[in-house]
Design an enzyme around this catalytic site. Structure first.
Site, PDB file in Angstrom:
ATOM      1  N   GLY A 194       0.835  -1.201   0.000  1.00 18.91           N
ATOM      2  CA  GLY A 194       0.000   0.000   0.000  1.00 18.91           C
ATOM      3  C   GLY A 194       0.864   1.242   0.000  1.00 18.91           C
ATOM      4  O   GLY A 194       2.008   1.215  -0.461  1.00 18.91           O
ATOM      5  N   PRO A 196       3.097   4.570   1.270  1.00 19.34           N
ATOM      6  CA  PRO A 196       4.112   4.828   2.304  1.00 19.34           C
ATOM      7  C   PRO A 196       3.488   5.375   3.597  1.00 19.34           C
ATOM      8  O   PRO A 196       3.950   5.052   4.694  1.00 19.34           O
ATOM      9  CB  PRO A 196       5.023   5.870   1.645  1.00 19.34           C
ATOM     10  N   GLU A 216       5.619  -3.290   0.891  1.00 20.22           N
ATOM     11  CA  GLU A 216       5.641  -3.046  -0.559  1.00 20.22           C
ATOM     12  C   GLU A 216       4.907  -1.731  -0.778  1.00 20.22           C
ATOM     13  O   GLU A 216       3.680  -1.700  -0.786  1.00 20.22           O
ATOM     14  CB  GLU A 216       4.946  -4.199  -1.297  1.00 20.22           C
ATOM     15  N   CYS A 250       1.693   0.699  -8.959  1.00 16.95           N
ATOM     16  CA  CYS A 250       2.761   1.200  -8.085  1.00 16.95           C
ATOM     17  C   CYS A 250       4.039   1.482  -8.852  1.00 16.95           C
ATOM     18  O   CYS A 250       4.771   2.400  -8.524  1.00 16.95           O
ATOM     19  CB  CYS A 250       3.026   0.201  -6.970  1.00 16.95           C
TER      20      CYS A 250
HETATM   21  P1  NAD Z   1      -3.437   2.257   1.221  1.00  9.52           P
HETATM   22  O1  NAD Z   1      -2.142   2.363   1.948  1.00  9.52           O
HETATM   23  O2  NAD Z   1      -4.401   3.382   1.351  1.00  9.52           O
HETATM   24  O3  NAD Z   1      -4.229   0.938   1.670  1.00  9.52           O
HETATM   25  C1  NAD Z   1      -3.646  -0.342   1.665  1.00  9.52           C
HETATM   26  C2  NAD Z   1      -4.323  -1.221   2.684  1.00  9.52           C
HETATM   27  O4  NAD Z   1      -4.135  -0.662   3.979  1.00  9.52           O
HETATM   28  C3  NAD Z   1      -5.827  -1.404   2.501  1.00  9.52           C
HETATM   29  O5  NAD Z   1      -6.151  -2.758   2.732  1.00  9.52           O
HETATM   30  C4  NAD Z   1      -6.431  -0.508   3.573  1.00  9.52           C
HETATM   31  O6  NAD Z   1      -7.644  -1.003   4.089  1.00  9.52           O
HETATM   32  C5  NAD Z   1      -5.375  -0.526   4.653  1.00  9.52           C
HETATM   33  N1  NAD Z   1      -5.326   0.729   5.413  1.00  9.52           N
HETATM   34  C6  NAD Z   1      -5.617   1.978   4.955  1.00  9.52           C
HETATM   35  N2  NAD Z   1      -5.444   2.890   5.944  1.00  9.52           N
HETATM   36  C7  NAD Z   1      -5.049   2.203   7.036  1.00  9.52           C
HETATM   37  C8  NAD Z   1      -4.718   2.593   8.376  1.00  9.52           C
HETATM   38  N3  NAD Z   1      -4.775   3.869   8.757  1.00  9.52           N
HETATM   39  N4  NAD Z   1      -4.359   1.624   9.238  1.00  9.52           N
HETATM   40  C9  NAD Z   1      -4.292   0.338   8.856  1.00  9.52           C
HETATM   41  N5  NAD Z   1      -4.602  -0.088   7.607  1.00  9.52           N
HETATM   42  C10 NAD Z   1      -4.972   0.824   6.711  1.00  9.52           C
HETATM   43  O7  NAD Z   1      -3.040   1.998  -0.297  1.00  9.52           O
HETATM   44  P2  NAD Z   1      -4.003   1.846  -1.551  1.00  9.52           P
HETATM   45  O8  NAD Z   1      -4.640   3.163  -1.834  1.00  9.52           O
HETATM   46  O9  NAD Z   1      -4.868   0.656  -1.413  1.00  9.52           O
HETATM   47  O10 NAD Z   1      -2.917   1.520  -2.685  1.00  9.52           O
HETATM   48  C11 NAD Z   1      -2.215   2.530  -3.342  1.00  9.52           C
HETATM   49  C12 NAD Z   1      -0.796   2.655  -2.820  1.00  9.52           C
HETATM   50  O11 NAD Z   1      -0.185   1.378  -2.759  1.00  9.52           O
HETATM   51  C13 NAD Z   1       0.090   3.460  -3.743  1.00  9.52           C
HETATM   52  O12 NAD Z   1       0.972   4.252  -2.977  1.00  9.52           O
HETATM   53  C14 NAD Z   1       0.860   2.398  -4.509  1.00  9.52           C
HETATM   54  O13 NAD Z   1       2.073   2.839  -5.063  1.00  9.52           O
HETATM   55  C15 NAD Z   1       1.050   1.369  -3.461  1.00  9.52           C
HETATM   56  N6  NAD Z   1       1.255   0.046  -4.042  1.00  9.52           N
HETATM   57  C16 NAD Z   1       2.459  -0.565  -3.908  1.00  9.52           C
HETATM   58  C17 NAD Z   1       2.674  -1.801  -4.500  1.00  9.52           C
HETATM   59  C18 NAD Z   1       3.978  -2.521  -4.393  1.00  9.52           C
HETATM   60  O14 NAD Z   1       4.020  -3.703  -4.721  1.00  9.52           O
HETATM   61  N7  NAD Z   1       5.055  -1.888  -3.962  1.00  9.52           N
HETATM   62  C19 NAD Z   1       1.643  -2.410  -5.197  1.00  9.52           C
HETATM   63  C20 NAD Z   1       0.429  -1.757  -5.301  1.00  9.52           C
HETATM   64  C21 NAD Z   1       0.232  -0.533  -4.708  1.00  9.52           C
END
Ligand code: NAD
Length: 471
Positions: A194, A196, A216, A250
């Site tokens: 997700g 950073p 990741e 990502c």
């Molecule tokens: P996000 O960080 O908002 O959410 C990811 C997960 O975390 C979700 O399941 C969500 O329910 C949970 N979450 C959200 N807020 C939370 C909190 N405060 N406490 C605990 N859990 C929480 O990310 P997103 O919007 O789903 O994805 C987009 C981001 O992910 C982008 O920055 C993207 O670059 C990154 N990403 C990275 C990879 C990689 O492999 N490196 C792959 C896909 C996406």
């Protein structure tokens, strides 16, 4: 079936953790293979549902679902089945002089109970991909898909329920609140994909229990188009990398630095590549079934806001710029004239908007990239070997793509992960297996003459000899 209704996150964790001791003995090579096979079959059986779910969540094109969601997971399973025996093997290591008379082994053992938290942008691939690694390593898993892709999350739960026993893997549905409750549990490993921002929350929560983490994450992945690039090929690759999944990737090229002397022909090639992929006119692009939509109204507003902010400050769209609120459509957009004060150059764009920034001095580009957080991917398009090597050596990123974009994600023998702000640890293949594995050191005494080194020391004569000869 919504498993989260069956039990609280605390109960789910306790239930799985209670089986760890038994699992260490009974969840061996054959059982792990069977679990992976069952998972693969359930995915195949529900391919139609996966395609429907992703098209409901954000109109992801079927070809992209097959190529970027289903194929990577199935390929991960095949690769794992092919190599698991070797990965699981106990390895003997040679003794050093000081260790003569002992037998030393490295024993890969499952870390225990793992938590996988997945994002919405590749909801299937980034939930089930890490699950493959966790099962290969012998871990029990709680999987929390993203609440922002609800139809996909439901299919993921159905696949898991169908393929795997409840005391091995549980899917828990929910958003921040559920995620927070899960993070309160003393998991042995947390695999988070997700942003950073949330990555920091996850790492802080893991610190409370000293759980290990794989993070990741994302960020801005730059592209450098050098003066010697094959512009046609570069433009095609960049357009595909940027606009697949509507830029919600990502490792998508976030922005392009292009050498001033090739700026005009590169832009012409980029425009042509977009027209070829998605249509020549605005109407054709909006009607194209090959362009996904933005995941939700918040992200749509964020992206259109970025475009209008940039336009209000003098940037302009070379192509695209149009949007339609109801279907959350944003045209493949190339922006010129952006500057570092604009959000487009500050935040991870994560949508179909590509700023192109001309440069005259490659060192300035490197300095600029270095001044920001470390990227997840950096792409170099160039034919001059010496320049490629110079750019590669002077920069740091999770991965570097040379005359290619995105595809390193599909290579199972490469570690997939970030550095610093873009992540910690790695996924895929053996690296994924290792993320969920503890390499236990086992040392067995055969005839080690260690007694000589124990008290009474009678001065330090033997210690001095040991110091001299045993190093
Ligand atoms: P996000 O960080 O908002 O959410 C990811 C997960 O975390 C979700 O399941 C969500 O329910 C949970 N979450 C959200 N807020 C939370 C909190 N405060 N406490 C605990 N859990 C929480 O990310 P997103 O919007 O789903 O994805 C987009 C981001 O992910 C982008 O920055 C993207 O670059 C990154 N990403 C990275 C990879 C990689 O492999 N490196 C792959 C896909 C996406």
């Amino acid at each position: 079936m919504d498993q989260s209704r069956i039990a609280s996150p605390e109960q789910v964790f306790a239930h799985l953790a209670a089986g760890n001791q038994r699992r260490r003995v009974s969840f061996g090579y054959a059982e792990r293979r069977a679990a992976l096979r069952a998972l693969s079959e359930a995915i195949t059986a529900r391919e139609g549902e996966i395609i429907e779910a992703l098209s409901t969540d954000f109109a992801k094109p079927e070809a992209e679902i097959r190529l970027t969601e289903i194929l990577p997971v199935q390929a991960e399973i095949s690769h794992t089945l092919r190599h698991l025996k070797r990965w699981m093997r106990v390895r003997r290591v040679y003794p050093t002089r000081a260790m003569l008379g002992t037998k030393a082994r490295i024993i890969p053992e499952p870390k225990g109970t793992a938590l996988i938290i997945a994002p919405w942008n590749y909801p299937v691939g980034l939930s089930l991909g890490p699950l493959v690694s966790a099962l290969a390593a012998g871990c029990a898993v709680v999987l929390k898909p993203s609440e922002l892709a609800p139809a996909s999350a439901a299919v993921i739960a159905d696949i898991v329920v169908e393929a795997l026993p409840e005391d091995l893997v549980r899917v828990v549905q929910g958003g921040v609140e559920v995620s927070t409750q899960l993070l309160d549990q003393p998991f042995d490993h947390i695999f988070f994909t997700g942003s950073p921002r949330v990555g920091k929350i996850v790492m802080a929560a893991a610190a409370k229990h000293l759980a290990s983490v794989t993070l990741e994450l994302g960020g801005k992945s730059p592209v450098i188009v050098g003066p010697g690039a094959d512009l046609k090929k570069a433009a095609k690759m960049i357009a595909w990398g940027k606009f697949a999944n509507a830029g919600q990737t990502c490792i998508a090229p976030d922005h392009v630095f292009v050498a001033k002397q090739v700026e005009a022909p590169f832009l012409a090639e980029l425009k042509a590549a977009i027209a070829k992929m998605y249509g020549k006119t605005e109407e054709a692009q909006q009607a194209s079934r090959d362009l996904a939509r933005i995941i939700n109204p918040d992200h749509f507003a964020r992206l259109t806001g970025m475009i209008s902010e940039a336009e209000a400050q003098g940037a302009r769209a070379l192509t695209g710029g149009a949007s339609e609120t109801e279907s959350r459509y944003i045209a493949p957009t190339v922006m010129m004239g952006t500057d570092p004060s604009m959000k487009l150059e500050q935040e991870e764009i994560f949508g179909p908007v590509l700023p192109v920034i001309p440069f005259t001095d490659a060192d300035e580009v490197l300095t600029r990239i270095d001044a920001g957080p470390k990227p997840l991917a950096l792409y170099i398009f160039e034919r001059d070997r010496a320049l490629i090597e110079r750019l590669r050596r002077a920069s740091t990123s999770g991965a570097v793509g040379i005359n290619i974009a995105l595809a390193h994600y599909l290579h199972p023998n490469l570690p997939f992960g970030g550095i610093g702000n873009s992540g910690l640890g790695a996924a895929h293949g053996h690296y994924g297996f290792l993320a969920f594995t503890h390499e236990k050191a086992a040392l067995e005494n055969r005839f080690a003459p260690l007694g000589m080194l124990m008290p009474p020391y009678r001065g330090a004569r033997i210690a001095k000899l040991a110091q001299k000869f045993l190093r």
